[in-house]
Enzyme design. Structure first.
Site, PDB file in Angstrom:
ATOM      1  N   SER A 414       0.893  -1.317   0.004  1.00 24.61           N
ATOM      2  CA  SER A 414      -0.148  -0.002   0.201  1.00 24.61           C
ATOM      3  C   SER A 414       0.821   1.227   0.152  1.00 24.61           C
ATOM      4  CB  SER A 414      -1.010  -0.200   1.156  1.00 24.61           C
ATOM      5  OG  SER A 414      -1.907   0.875   0.989  1.00 24.61           O
ATOM      6  N   LYS A 439      -0.517  -4.420  -3.071  1.00 20.76           N
ATOM      7  CA  LYS A 439      -1.755  -3.699  -2.810  1.00 20.76           C
ATOM      8  C   LYS A 439      -1.801  -2.077  -3.250  1.00 20.76           C
ATOM      9  CE  LYS A 439      -5.059  -2.604   0.953  1.00 20.76           C
ATOM     10  NZ  LYS A 439      -4.929  -1.340   0.704  1.00 20.76           N
TER      11      LYS A 439
END
Length: 510
Positions: A414, A439
């Protein structure tokens, strides 16, 4: 009523304009005039006109969808009551575009919604549980990145659920929301019960309620990965119980970790203070697993730690090591302080360790990236319609030119991948380790009225080169076996500075 019943015109006039409904069909002409303030909201309607607030909220939904049956009107509406209609031109244009020929159902009962003293038929009532479900449905409807909703009619799904799914208890409603979100086939769009929502909010603000475990992935030697304990928090329940770094994490709360992601594990480990959870681990090299019944407690998160690296041949190098565990509200200030402190100790180069950093607050990730990157694009924010936002470096970097090595692994995800992608594409850092998690999705958290929340995927990250991170990840410049990179800062320093490529990057700083 019959299917040809229609409303031919709805006209708004003046500051307190009358609502004129001309209903044709088996009722030839009926004109109902009600004075409604220019700014409509549920509270105003309820107090001044004795109207059902849900009827107004349902009308807004009708306007947005440009098509609805009167029977639907009585059971629609999840817009917060603080929102109203204040733009008469917008409302008029929206109403003119409605296909009123498709208005069917109990016309007289629907008109009664606008008549003081007349109540709608009980069968059209909507329960509080339905309203919570509709709040969650609306959150996804408004913000979800995929406007095909995984190839289904989102509107029809709502109608089918309201009609067929009984929501009597709150748990019924929660299950209906979870079932709805599962149809999107997106593991990151999910529902949070009130306790989990409160815990998540604590986790991004510097403390968390859980057992004090940092977990990640490692290769099990058979071509697969397993979830392991990276480090227990000092003084946390896990450390006090005897869980050690490197322990294999086999199950949490009775759920096997084989199919878990890092975020799933975190959600199982967190919970209300004083609540209990069983964690099953296996010490490295041991044959048998051990069950640890742990009691959750509030733990202060230390997102950043740093040290000066010792030189491989003895003495001290001029390389400063910064371990960044998460992006929370304290991370940026802590990294800023670490850079200043390491410089005072003679650092001329930096190693930034973001292994097993699963992300956190996106703005914190961007801010820390700006500390090492003085120019260029950091990240593109995109949805199905293309790029919709761009984040750029601001020219205020604290360490814009010193040699920089970024250590990543499969647990890097992320916001950490945003940092890695930017520093790599802009040739600002050398990436070492293994491919990151992948992600590349952005979520927003939408609180619901009962204290629960839905986490909704709203966009995707793309690196400055245009690479989509999601399910792909960031590939390192130097591919290094993660087993050869210790988890502690001093051990990692030695391993990094002993790499054959290190002198070419760090020069005389070693």
């Amino acid at each position: 009523a019959n299917s040809d019943t229609s409303i031919d015109s709805i006209v708004f006039r003046s500051n307190t304009f009358p609502l004129v409904l001309v209903v044709e069909g088996w009722i030839r002409k009926m004109v109902v005039s009600v004075n409604i303030p220019t700014t409509l909201n549920a509270r105003t309607l309820s107090a001044k006109h004795s109207l059902n607030p849900r009827a107004h909220l349902a009308g807004r939904e009708c306007f947005r969808r440009k098509r609805a049956t009167f029977s639907q009107v009585a059971r629609m509406g999840s817009t917060p009551v603080s929102q109203g209609i204040s733009d008469k031109k917008f409302v008029t244009n929206e109403i003119r575009s409605i296909n009123w020929r498709n208005v069917v159902g109990a016309t007289m009962a629907s008109v009664a919604l606008l008549l003081p003293g007349v109540s709608p038929a009980p069968a059209e009532a909507i329960s509080e549980e339905n309203l919570i479900f509709l709040e969650a449905w609306r959150a996804v409807d408004r913000a979800y990145v995929d406007k095909t909703f995984n190839g289904q009619s989102w509107f029809r799904y709502r109608e089918k659920t309201i009609k067929n799914v009984k929501m009597i208890e709150r748990e019924d409603t929660y299950q209906a929301i979870k079932d709805m979100l599962q149809t999107l086939d997106d593991p990151f769009t999910r529902f949070l019960e009130p306790s989990r929502y409160a815990s998540l909010m604590g986790g991004t603000s510097g403390s968390i309620t859980g057992v004090g475990l940092e977990v990640g992935f490692e290769d099990n030697g058979k071509g697969k990965t397993r979830m392991v304990v990276v480090a227990p928090s000092n003084g946390g329940p896990a450390e006090l119980a005897g869980i050690l770094p490197g322990d294999s994490l086999e199950s949490i709360a009775g759920v096997k970790t084989e199919s878990m992601g890092l975020y799933d594990a975190a959600m199982y480990l967190q919970g209300p203070e004083g609540s209990k959870v069983d964690v099953v681990t296996r010490h490295r090299g041991a044959q048998d697993s051990v069950v640890y019944p742990l009691t959750r407690k509030t733990i202060d998160i230390i997102p950043v730690s740093s040290t000066m690296c010792p030189a491989p041949g003895g003495g001290q190098s001029k390389v400063g090591m910064i371990k960044l565990s998460t992006f929370n509200s304290n991370s940026a200030d802590a990294v800023r302080a670490s850079i200043a402190q390491l410089r005072e100790q003679g650092a001329r180069a930096f190693v930034l360790d973001v292994r097993n950093n699963g992300g956190g607050l996106f703005p914190a990730g961007v801010e820390i990236t700006k500390m090492f990157q003085s120019k260029g694009t950091i990240v593109y924010i995109a949805d199905n319609d293309g790029v919709r936002d761009v984040y750029e470096a601001s020219g205020t970097a604290l360490a814009p030119s010193e040699p920089l090595l970024l250590v990543v692994n499969r647990g890097t995800a992320s916001a950490s991948e945003v940092m890695a992608g930017s520093l790599s594409d802009n040739k600002r850092a050398t990436i070492v380790g293994e491919k990151t998690f992948g992600k590349g999705l952005i979520q927003t958290i939408v609180p619901l009225s009962d204290g629960s929340a839905v986490v909704v995927t709203v966009a995707r990250y793309k690196t400055p080169s245009g690479q989509d991170i999601n399910k792909i990840g960031i590939s390192p410049d130097w591919l290094v076996d993660p087993a050869s990179l210790p988890s502690d800062k001093e051990g990692l320093c030695y391993a990094i500075l002993s790499l054959k490529q290190a002198p070419g990057l760090f020069g005389d700083s070693i």
